[in-house]
Motif scaffolding. Structure first.
Motif, PDB file in Angstrom:
ATOM      1  N   ALA A 292       0.883   3.990  -3.085  1.00 18.73           N
ATOM      2  CA  ALA A 292       0.669   5.410  -2.807  1.00 18.73           C
ATOM      3  C   ALA A 292       1.829   6.250  -3.332  1.00 18.73           C
TER       4      ALA A 292
ATOM      5  N   GLN B 265       1.146   9.053  -6.137  1.00 20.68           N
ATOM      6  CA  GLN B 265       1.246  10.447  -5.710  1.00 20.68           C
ATOM      7  C   GLN B 265       2.573  11.110  -6.100  1.00 20.68           C
TER       8      GLN B 265
ATOM      9  N   SER C 141       0.829  -1.215   0.000  1.00 19.17           N
ATOM     10  CA  SER C 141       0.000   0.000   0.000  1.00 19.17           C
ATOM     11  C   SER C 141       0.858   1.257   0.000  1.00 19.17           C
TER      12      SER C 141
END
Length: 93
Positions: free
Chosen positions: A54, A58, A50
């Motif tokens: 991310a 991002q 995770s």
């Protein structure tokens, strides 16, 4: 860091001081281009799926363009659902 031997009265335990370690893992994640490093990301702790997803969504994906090539090894966090989709959505492969 502890001494291998010490002195104490006969029949008594030889006690010594050993500093406790404050072991922390810091993960540095970035991409490499011919111009230098891009999309740096520093995490407190180890990388997992995770956190990697991310970071790709991002930090890395916004820097990608059509025709860019992303190379990853076979680390299990690189195989998480959503990573490939975030890269390919920007036109990279």
């Amino acid at each position: 860091m502890s001494p291998p031997r010490g002195c104490s009265p006969r029949g008594q335990r030889c006690s010594g001081h050993v500093p406790y370690g404050h072991w922390k893992t810091t993960t540095f994640l970035c991409a490499l281009r011919t111009q230098g490093l891009i999309a740096p990301l520093v995490l407190d702790g180890p990388i997992n799926g995770s956190a990697f997803r991310a970071g790709v969504e991002q930090a890395l994906a916004p820097t990608l363009g059509v025709g860019d090539i992303v190379i990853m090894d076979n680390l299990s966090s690189h195989k998480v659902a959503g990573v490939r989709e975030a890269i390919e959505a920007r036109g990279a492969e």
